[in-house]
Design an enzyme around this catalytic site. Structure first.
Site, mmCIF file in Angstrom:
data_model
loop_
_atom_site.group_PDB
_atom_site.id
_atom_site.type_symbol
_atom_site.label_atom_id
_atom_site.label_comp_id
_atom_site.label_asym_id
_atom_site.label_seq_id
_atom_site.Cartn_x
_atom_site.Cartn_y
_atom_site.Cartn_z
ATOM 1 N N HIS A 80 -12.797 -5.763 7.687
ATOM 2 C CA HIS A 80 -13.444 -5.377 6.429
ATOM 3 C C HIS A 80 -14.583 -4.409 6.695
ATOM 4 O O HIS A 80 -15.520 -4.332 5.908
ATOM 5 C CB HIS A 80 -13.960 -6.614 5.671
ATOM 6 C CG HIS A 80 -12.869 -7.536 5.240
ATOM 7 N ND1 HIS A 80 -12.325 -8.500 6.064
ATOM 8 C CD2 HIS A 80 -12.189 -7.629 4.071
ATOM 9 C CE1 HIS A 80 -11.362 -9.131 5.420
ATOM 10 N NE2 HIS A 80 -11.262 -8.635 4.213
ATOM 11 N N GLU A 119 0.819 -1.214 0.000
ATOM 12 C CA GLU A 119 0.000 0.000 0.000
ATOM 13 C C GLU A 119 0.850 1.261 0.000
ATOM 14 O O GLU A 119 0.495 2.259 -0.645
ATOM 15 C CB GLU A 119 -0.973 -0.009 1.188
ATOM 16 C CG GLU A 119 -2.157 -0.972 1.047
ATOM 17 C CD GLU A 119 -1.808 -2.428 1.311
ATOM 18 O OE1 GLU A 119 -0.679 -2.707 1.761
ATOM 19 O OE2 GLU A 119 -2.673 -3.296 1.070
#
Ligand SMILES: Cc1ncc(C[n+]2csc(CCOP(=O)(O)OP(=O)(O)O)c2C)c(N)n1
Ligand SMILES: [Mg+2]
Length: 749
Positions: free
Chosen positions: A549, A479
């Site tokens: 999530h 990332e």
């Protein structure tokens, strides 16, 4: 196969005696090299004196690193190649053409400091005219910017037309320059090779065969930590030797001729397009880490004396005398010229004016293009009912096609279509992230063996097929690298629209998102900028999303100046705001709620290829007079349900405001409504404490106190993580019932 050569000072001396040049350096260039090295060292000394006299406020030197950094400057082309140096690279910057006076302007924090206008510490180089890109104090972040910059060189070469100026968006203000064979340089210390971003950059550079020179300036220490503690086995060259496509050399970086030879080969390897280069230069650090450090606390005299024997300044003096290039008198004369010049520069800089406090917010955002302005306020394209564009009645198939085109679409559909239309319009847009491509193995697509993926939520589906694999591609799971590369690409004028697959996994990119992307323009006093879009799938209410999530956390980014943060609640707003995000001139974090991607709520026909909504404009979703509810994202449909029920059951009229844009946010809309209702609730999905609502609630209490008839309330998630089991998830996230009760209670207060 990677090549590995070693320093050849013995061979060079032989060649010299035979009358040959010194790795291609003429005698005049060698004198010039010494002048630069000596200037660099003496400038450090002058700064140290100024610091002791409290005329400057920090000092970090390039001492001991001068030979290899001057060599790099001489081996590369100033204003043509691109540079991401670190704080030891004073001599590199001098070799590229920065002046001692310019450097001193930064030391005193003067308004005319070309690197930062007095905003950054000394030795934080940035010279727009020399393609020396603004750097931060973070060790290692610059390496990923350099990767992005090298990728940009390649992109511009294969898409030259994309560089053309265009009006009406960020391109009007972004000059693009490329040559096709420019090389990017990045330097870092031995300690910095321990950073994950270094390894992410090595991986990307090798895999993409980028024209990128890595210079490792190994002085054996990272502040007080010796190299064998930083690096397994104590030698970074050994660890990286397995990366493919590299040209590797490990050299004595205190020898300018050896260094120049190595850097020249490294640059040639890159310029020929073969791949990246890695020069591991052993240097010394004769002064402490900085003036805030005393190395005698952790280095004994014996070790420091051993280093001193390799000092590049005295070695170079001896070399020039030995080779008959300069005699002692010549050296003294050169040094006097330099010293006199520095004295004049110091005298001049001490009277340099500093910026006025009114300027402190200048260049947080683009001064050229305001995404809150009317220029970004356009109307949705209208559907023209039953008639065709020629005015004749449609056939039944035409009518069916028309209806399909104008049928309400999901947020996912409209984001996908908006991305497609913007890519069509602007060839500078590139997209990457985890799984965003349709299929990395292109032949599977071309042979129609597979349909393609296009994102785990399919938001980028079909874009690689439509625009090619150099515009839409998969990145490694890294990332920091996604954001860091985007910064480098954006600095070069491209418009990266990258994806972070789940907000929950944004954290490896935090350094880039906090300390780099939003700061580029401010810290360089407007010289550099990195307008790009970070699309992030965010949020819970997934029934099974669990801890990793379901996260929100938008306030962490609204708390960062320089970053626009957008959070739409429905398809139409997502389309309009995404287009503004792409066309504007600032970095934008575009938060897409996963639960809203395919919700029935808020579907809309595609509003056309030019539909934009300005940032900072809220929408009243449900007008009312009794209580103002300020919210955004997935809480909007929930609050709407609660408001509708309250109206039905109790005739309580809620004014529901969807902020849509979190930074900037629409204070006028909030204030107007609260002045009318005298009651306010801020509702948000993230955990209650320290959340986005805290700021809004505080400001209402502060500025609208006289208008209030009740305390300002917040409705938000419980201060815990989101659990997997749906019963627990429901208890944790704010539900319609929670909103209903809070609204009712406040209305009745
Ligand atoms: C990410 C980050 N962590 C820590 C620091 C504090 N720091 C500044 S310089 C430095 C040592 C760097 O050592 P090295 O990479 O070997 O470079 P050198 O200073 O020796 O040239 C540290 C720990 C920082 N600036 N950034
Ligand atoms: Mg070091």
């Amino acid at each position: 196969m990677p090549t590995r050569t070693h320093g050849k000072s013995g061979a060079v001396a032989e060649a010299n005696k035979a009358g040959k040049s010194y790795e291609g350096l003429s005698r005049q260039r060698l004198i010039e090299a010494y002048r630069l090295m000596y200037t660099s060292r003496r400038l450090d000394d002058r700064e140290i004196m100024l610091k002791r006299q409290q005329k400057i406020f920090f000092q970090i030197s390039g001492a001991g690193h001068e030979a290899v950094t001057v060599a790099a400057g001489l081996a590369m082309k100033s204003g043509y190649d691109w540079f991401f140096p670190y704080y030891r690279d004073r001599a590199l910057c001098l070799a590229l053409g920065a002046t001692p006076y310019e450097m001193l302007l930064q030391a005193v924090g003067a308004a005319d400091d070309p690197s930062s206008g007095g905003r950054q510490m000394p030795s934080h180089w940035g010279y727009k005219r020399l393609n020396v890109v603004t750097q931060s104090s973070c060790t290692g972040t610059q390496i990923l910017h350099a990767v992005g910059c090298a990728e940009a060189s390649r992109y511009w070469t294969s898409h030259p037309d994309a560089a053309r100026k265009a009006t009406g968006d960020y391109r009007e203000f972004k000059d693009v320059e490329f040559h096709g064979d420019e090389v990017t340089y990045v330097s870092l210390g031995d300690g910095t090779t321990s950073e994950g971003e270094f390894w992410e950059a090595m991986n990307a550079a090798a895999n993409l065969r980028l024209p990128l020179v890595f210079l490792i300036e190994d002085n054996g220490y990272a502040i007080s930590v010796p190299v064998e503690v930083q690096t397994a086995g104590g030698n970074i060259s050994r660890l990286v030797s397995g990366f493919p496509n590299f040209h590797f050399e490990e050299i004595d970086g205190t020898d300018p001729v050896v260094s120049y030879g190595a850097l020249s080969r490294a640059v040639a390897h890159c310029r020929a397009g073969i791949g990246p280069s890695f020069i591991h230069a052993h240097v010394i650090r004769p002064y402490s880490h900085s003036l805030s450090d005393d190395e005698k606390l952790y280095r004994p005299d014996i070790e420091r004396q051993r280093d001193a024997a390799r000092d590049p300044i005295s070695r170079m003096q001896m070399f020039l005398i030995r080779e008959g290039i300069l005699d002692e008198k010549g050296i003294n004369q050169l040094e006097k010229e330099v010293d006199d010049g520095l004295q004049a520069a110091v005298d001049q800089v001490l009277t340099a004016p500093v910026s006025t406090p009114e300027t402190i917010k200048q260049y947080l955002y683009s001064p050229d293009l305001d995404p809150t302005s009317a220029a970004f306020d356009t109307h949705a394209a209208q559907s023209n009912g039953g008639a065709s564009t020629t005015g004749e009645a449609r056939s039944s198939t035409e009518q069916a096609a028309h209806e399909k085109k104008h049928a309400p679409k999901t947020m996912a559909d409209l984001i996908n279509t908006t991305l497609r239309d913007e890519m069509k319009r602007d060839e500078r847009i590139v997209m990457f992230g985890e799984d965003v491509a349709d299929c990395s193995r292109e032949e599977y697509l071309s042979q129609k063996m597979v349909k393609g993926k296009g994102g785990v939520f399919k938001l980028t589906a079909g874009l690689q097929c439509d625009f090619g694999s150099d515009r839409v591609f998969n990145s490694p799971i890294a990332e920091a690298s996604i954001v860091g590369r985007a910064v480098g690409l954006a600095v070069r004028g491209l418009k990266p629209v990258v994806e972070i697959q789940f907000f929950d996994y944004i954290w490896p990119a935090m350094m880039q998102l906090r300390n780099e992307l939003p700061v580029m323009r401010w810290r360089s006093n407007g010289a550099f900028s990195a307008p790009c879009v970070i699309r992030v799938a965010i949020g819970g209410y997934l029934t099974g999303g669990a801890i990793y999530h379901s996260q929100c956390g938008e306030s962490i980014f609204t708390h960062t100046p320089g970053m626009r943060v957008i959070f739409p609640s429905n398809a139409l707003d997502a389309a309009g705001l995404l287009r503004t995000a792409i066309r504007c001139d600032d970095p934008v974090m575009f938060l897409e709620h996963k639960r809203l991607y395919r919700e029935t709520f808020g579907r809309a026909p595609y509003p056309g290829a030019d539909y934009m909504i300005p940032f900072g404009k809220a929408k009243v979703v449900h007008p009312g007079t009794d209580v103002t509810v300020i919210t955004y994202g997935a809480v909007v449909p929930r609050a709407l349900q609660a408001a509708q029920r309250l109206e039905r059951e109790h005739a309580i009229k809620i004014e529901l405001i969807d902020l849509r844009s979190l930074n900037p946010y629409d204070w006028d809309a909030i204030a107007t409504s609260v002045q009318k209702t005298s009651r306010a609730i801020v509702a948000y999905e993230d955990t209650l404490s320290w959340g986005y609502g805290a700021e809004i609630a505080a400001r209402i209490a502060d500025e609208l106190f006289e208008h209030l008839d009740a305390p300002v309330k917040r409705v938000a998630a419980k201060d815990t993580f989101v659990a997997y089991q749906p019963v627990l998830e429901s208890a944790i996230l704010p539900q319609v019932q929670d909103l209903y009760l809070a609204m009712k209670e406040l209305a009745e207060y």
